[in-house]
Write a protein that holds these residues in place. Structure first.
Motif, PDB file in Angstrom:
ATOM      1  N   ARG A   1       0.820  -1.207   0.000  1.00  0.00           N
ATOM      2  CA  ARG A   1       0.000   0.000   0.000  1.00  0.00           C
ATOM      3  C   ARG A   1       0.861   1.268   0.000  1.00  0.00           C
ATOM      4  NH1 ARG A   1      -5.000  -1.559   4.153  1.00  0.00           N
ATOM      5  NH2 ARG A   1      -6.126  -2.849   2.629  1.00  0.00           N
ATOM      6  N   THR A   2       1.970   1.226   0.702  1.00  0.00           N
ATOM      7  CA  THR A   2       2.876   2.375   0.688  1.00  0.00           C
ATOM      8  C   THR A   2       3.421   2.620  -0.715  1.00  0.00           C
ATOM      9  OG1 THR A   2       3.521   1.937   2.978  1.00  0.00           O
ATOM     10  CG2 THR A   2       4.986   3.324   1.685  1.00  0.00           C
ATOM     11  N   LEU A   3       3.809   1.540  -1.380  1.00  0.00           N
ATOM     12  CA  LEU A   3       4.306   1.675  -2.754  1.00  0.00           C
ATOM     13  C   LEU A   3       3.203   2.157  -3.689  1.00  0.00           C
ATOM     14  CD1 LEU A   3       6.555  -1.506  -2.949  1.00  0.00           C
ATOM     15  CD2 LEU A   3       7.287   0.862  -2.709  1.00  0.00           C
ATOM     16  N   ASP A   4       1.971   1.712  -3.455  1.00  0.00           N
ATOM     17  CA  ASP A   4       0.843   2.198  -4.264  1.00  0.00           C
ATOM     18  C   ASP A   4       0.715   3.718  -4.148  1.00  0.00           C
ATOM     19  OD1 ASP A   4       0.147  -0.295  -5.207  1.00  0.00           O
ATOM     20  OD2 ASP A   4      -1.438  -0.625  -3.727  1.00  0.00           O
ATOM     21  N   VAL A   5       0.870   4.238  -2.934  1.00  0.00           N
ATOM     22  CA  VAL A   5       0.757   5.682  -2.720  1.00  0.00           C
ATOM     23  C   VAL A   5       1.872   6.422  -3.458  1.00  0.00           C
ATOM     24  CG1 VAL A   5       0.929   7.517  -0.985  1.00  0.00           C
ATOM     25  CG2 VAL A   5      -0.489   5.501  -0.538  1.00  0.00           C
ATOM     26  N   LEU A   6       3.111   5.933  -3.338  1.00  0.00           N
ATOM     27  CA  LEU A   6       4.230   6.579  -4.017  1.00  0.00           C
ATOM     28  C   LEU A   6       4.053   6.538  -5.531  1.00  0.00           C
ATOM     29  CD1 LEU A   6       7.205   5.279  -1.855  1.00  0.00           C
ATOM     30  CD2 LEU A   6       6.296   7.602  -1.906  1.00  0.00           C
ATOM     31  N   GLU A   7       3.587   5.399  -6.043  1.00  0.00           N
ATOM     32  CA  GLU A   7       3.384   5.280  -7.489  1.00  0.00           C
ATOM     33  C   GLU A   7       2.243   6.176  -7.954  1.00  0.00           C
ATOM     34  OE1 GLU A   7       2.912   1.115  -8.181  1.00  0.00           O
ATOM     35  OE2 GLU A   7       5.052   0.692  -7.928  1.00  0.00           O
ATOM     36  N   ALA A   8       1.230   6.347  -7.131  1.00  0.00           N
ATOM     37  CA  ALA A   8       0.137   7.250  -7.487  1.00  0.00           C
ATOM     38  C   ALA A   8       0.646   8.684  -7.612  1.00  0.00           C
ATOM     39  CB  ALA A   8      -0.983   7.186  -6.438  1.00  0.00           C
ATOM     40  N   LEU A   9       1.514   9.090  -6.704  1.00  0.00           N
ATOM     41  CA  LEU A   9       2.100  10.426  -6.794  1.00  0.00           C
ATOM     42  C   LEU A   9       2.954  10.563  -8.056  1.00  0.00           C
ATOM     43  CD1 LEU A   9       3.135  10.935  -3.061  1.00  0.00           C
ATOM     44  CD2 LEU A   9       1.431  12.270  -4.306  1.00  0.00           C
ATOM     45  N   ALA A  10       3.757   9.529  -8.336  1.00  0.00           N
ATOM     46  CA  ALA A  10       4.613   9.578  -9.523  1.00  0.00           C
ATOM     47  C   ALA A  10       3.786   9.679 -10.793  1.00  0.00           C
ATOM     48  CB  ALA A  10       5.511   8.348  -9.569  1.00  0.00           C
TER      49      ALA A  10
ATOM     50  N   ARG B   1       1.006  11.053 -11.204  1.00  0.00           N
ATOM     51  CA  ARG B   1       0.377  12.367 -11.309  1.00  0.00           C
ATOM     52  C   ARG B   1       1.418  13.463 -11.485  1.00  0.00           C
ATOM     53  NH1 ARG B   1      -4.686  12.644 -12.647  1.00  0.00           N
ATOM     54  NH2 ARG B   1      -4.705  14.731 -11.735  1.00  0.00           N
ATOM     55  N   GLY B   2       2.606  13.086 -11.928  1.00  0.00           N
ATOM     56  CA  GLY B   2       3.652  14.074 -12.149  1.00  0.00           C
ATOM     57  C   GLY B   2       4.407  14.436 -10.893  1.00  0.00           C
ATOM     58  N   GLY B   3       4.259  13.631  -9.832  1.00  0.00           N
ATOM     59  CA  GLY B   3       4.986  13.877  -8.599  1.00  0.00           C
ATOM     60  C   GLY B   3       4.185  14.579  -7.530  1.00  0.00           C
ATOM     61  N   GLU B   4       2.940  14.956  -7.824  1.00  0.00           N
ATOM     62  CA  GLU B   4       2.129  15.715  -6.872  1.00  0.00           C
ATOM     63  C   GLU B   4       0.664  15.367  -7.052  1.00  0.00           C
ATOM     64  OE1 GLU B   4       3.007  19.926  -6.656  1.00  0.00           O
ATOM     65  OE2 GLU B   4       0.869  20.369  -6.407  1.00  0.00           O
TER      66      GLU B   4
ATOM     67  N   TYR C   1       0.020  16.627  -1.736  1.00  0.00           N
ATOM     68  CA  TYR C   1       1.215  15.866  -1.382  1.00  0.00           C
ATOM     69  C   TYR C   1       2.125  15.730  -2.593  1.00  0.00           C
ATOM     70  CZ  TYR C   1      -1.355  14.731   2.852  1.00  0.00           C
ATOM     71  OH  TYR C   1      -2.044  14.819   4.035  1.00  0.00           O
ATOM     72  N   ALA C   2       3.434  15.735  -2.333  1.00  0.00           N
ATOM     73  CA  ALA C   2       4.419  15.636  -3.411  1.00  0.00           C
ATOM     74  C   ALA C   2       5.527  14.684  -2.993  1.00  0.00           C
ATOM     75  CB  ALA C   2       5.005  17.006  -3.733  1.00  0.00           C
TER      76      ALA C   2
ATOM     77  N   PRO D   1      -2.379   6.648 -20.274  1.00  0.00           N
ATOM     78  CA  PRO D   1      -3.646   7.116 -20.841  1.00  0.00           C
ATOM     79  C   PRO D   1      -3.511   8.517 -21.430  1.00  0.00           C
ATOM     80  CG  PRO D   1      -3.956   6.230 -18.615  1.00  0.00           C
ATOM     81  CD  PRO D   1      -2.482   6.346 -18.832  1.00  0.00           C
ATOM     82  N   ASP D   2      -4.348   8.807 -22.423  1.00  0.00           N
ATOM     83  CA  ASP D   2      -4.293  10.120 -23.069  1.00  0.00           C
ATOM     84  C   ASP D   2      -4.483  11.259 -22.079  1.00  0.00           C
ATOM     85  OD1 ASP D   2      -3.819   8.953 -25.503  1.00  0.00           O
ATOM     86  OD2 ASP D   2      -5.825   9.322 -26.330  1.00  0.00           O
ATOM     87  N   ALA D   3      -5.307  11.057 -21.052  1.00  0.00           N
ATOM     88  CA  ALA D   3      -5.539  12.125 -20.073  1.00  0.00           C
ATOM     89  C   ALA D   3      -4.254  12.477 -19.328  1.00  0.00           C
ATOM     90  CB  ALA D   3      -6.623  11.705 -19.080  1.00  0.00           C
ATOM     91  N   GLU D   4      -3.443  11.464 -19.009  1.00  0.00           N
ATOM     92  CA  GLU D   4      -2.169  11.733 -18.338  1.00  0.00           C
ATOM     93  C   GLU D   4      -1.203  12.434 -19.279  1.00  0.00           C
ATOM     94  OE1 GLU D   4      -0.315   8.544 -16.254  1.00  0.00           O
ATOM     95  OE2 GLU D   4      -2.183   7.888 -15.309  1.00  0.00           O
ATOM     96  N   VAL D   5      -1.212  12.035 -20.549  1.00  0.00           N
ATOM     97  CA  VAL D   5      -0.358  12.704 -21.529  1.00  0.00           C
ATOM     98  C   VAL D   5      -0.750  14.168 -21.653  1.00  0.00           C
ATOM     99  CG1 VAL D   5       0.303  12.798 -23.958  1.00  0.00           C
ATOM    100  CG2 VAL D   5       0.077  10.577 -22.818  1.00  0.00           C
ATOM    101  N   ALA D   6      -2.051  14.429 -21.708  1.00  0.00           N
ATOM    102  CA  ALA D   6      -2.534  15.806 -21.824  1.00  0.00           C
ATOM    103  C   ALA D   6      -2.088  16.638 -20.625  1.00  0.00           C
ATOM    104  CB  ALA D   6      -4.054  15.820 -21.958  1.00  0.00           C
ATOM    105  N   SER D   7      -2.168  16.053 -19.425  1.00  0.00           N
ATOM    106  CA  SER D   7      -1.734  16.779 -18.219  1.00  0.00           C
ATOM    107  C   SER D   7      -0.236  17.048 -18.263  1.00  0.00           C
ATOM    108  CB  SER D   7      -2.078  15.960 -16.973  1.00  0.00           C
ATOM    109  OG  SER D   7      -3.477  15.832 -16.816  1.00  0.00           O
TER     110      SER D   7
END
Length: 259
Positions: free
Chosen positions: A9-18, A20-23, A61-62, A145-151
């Motif tokens: 779960r900790t790794l899931d949180v870190l990967e979720a931040l990554a 999203r561009g780190g934040e 969070y970042a 996903p295209d949405a992440e590319v757009a961001s």
């Protein structure tokens, strides 16, 4: 909560931040991980205390500075493990082979094996470039996903490097769809005039973690059969990815560095 589950779960949180561009905000982390808010809060408290996460003034969070040391060491290790696989790509193509990762919003070159030819291309190890004008960047964006590319491109922009650079989002999304269809990406003088590159993704069994490319003078790259070259490169990249990925029992294997 078991020890193994808490690590997952900790790794899931870190990967979720990554991803999203780190934040990211708490709701974005919850949407990505599927974890309850209370669980995320508990994990973030520990990560904040250890410096692996920081909280911004807007309460988002970042990723924190403590990850920098780990990342630098990991990149050096992966670069070392990649050398025999990159050497095989040089044998296959006759051109310089590179390994790159997407670090935040930038492409970072982490390893290279140069072509034996007198006229050859160099991408300095450690060099950071925007992803939209490189073959490795296109491959890594195509895995999202295209949405992440757009961001991503909204944050970085798409500056024109040469007359061939794609500088608009619709054009890039169409290009990434072509990359997904054929399984490789091309840079046709989009980062530097006269230099062409072909890149494929490296998968660790569940996701794309890096990209490998060959680059050289445009006339030499264009003389190669792209589909045959890409097929051979994918086999090499798949072998490398299998070494990076988890073993059937779960823990990551130690990559073998002999070709």
């Amino acid at each position: 909560m078991s020890g193994v589950q808490s690590v997952d779960r900790t790794l899931d949180v870190l990967e979720a931040l990554a991803e999203r561009g780190g934040e990211a905000g708490l709701s974005e982390i919850a949407a990505r991980t599927g974890l309850p808010y209370g669980t995320i809060h508990r994990l973030l408290r520990t990560l904040l205390a250890r410096g692996y996460v920081r909280q911004e003034s807007d309460r988002r969070y970042a990723l924190g500075g403590a990850l920098v040391r780990l990342g630098e060491v990991a990149e050096r290790m992966v670069g070392t493990w990649a050398q025999p696989y990159l050497a095989k790509m040089v044998e296959l193509s006759g051109e310089t082979a590179n390994l790159a990762v997407l670090e935040g919003d930038f492409i970072v070159y982490v390893a290279q094996v140069p072509s034996p030819r007198r006229l050859r291309m160099f991408a300095e190890v450690g060099r950071r470039v925007l992803p939209h004008s490189t073959a490795v960047g296109k491959v890594l964006m195509a895995g999202r996903p295209d949405a992440e590319v757009a961001s991503l491109v909204e944050r970085t922009g798409m500056p024109r490097r040469t007359a061939n650079t794609i500088t608009d989002l619709p054009g890039m999304l169409a290009e990434l769809e072509r990359v997904r269809d054929r399984g490789y990406a091309m840079d046709l003088g989009e980062e530097e005039l006269g230099v062409h590159c072909l890149a494929v993704g490296v998968h660790d069994g569940s996701r794309m973690v890096a990209a490998m490319s060959v680059s050289g003078p445009a006339e030499r790259i264009d003389a190669l059969d792209r589909d045959d070259l890409a097929e051979g490169m994918r086999k090499i990249a798949d072998d490398f990815g299998a070494e990076l990925g988890p073993s059937p029992a779960g823990p990551a294997r130690t990559p073998q560095v002999t070709p």
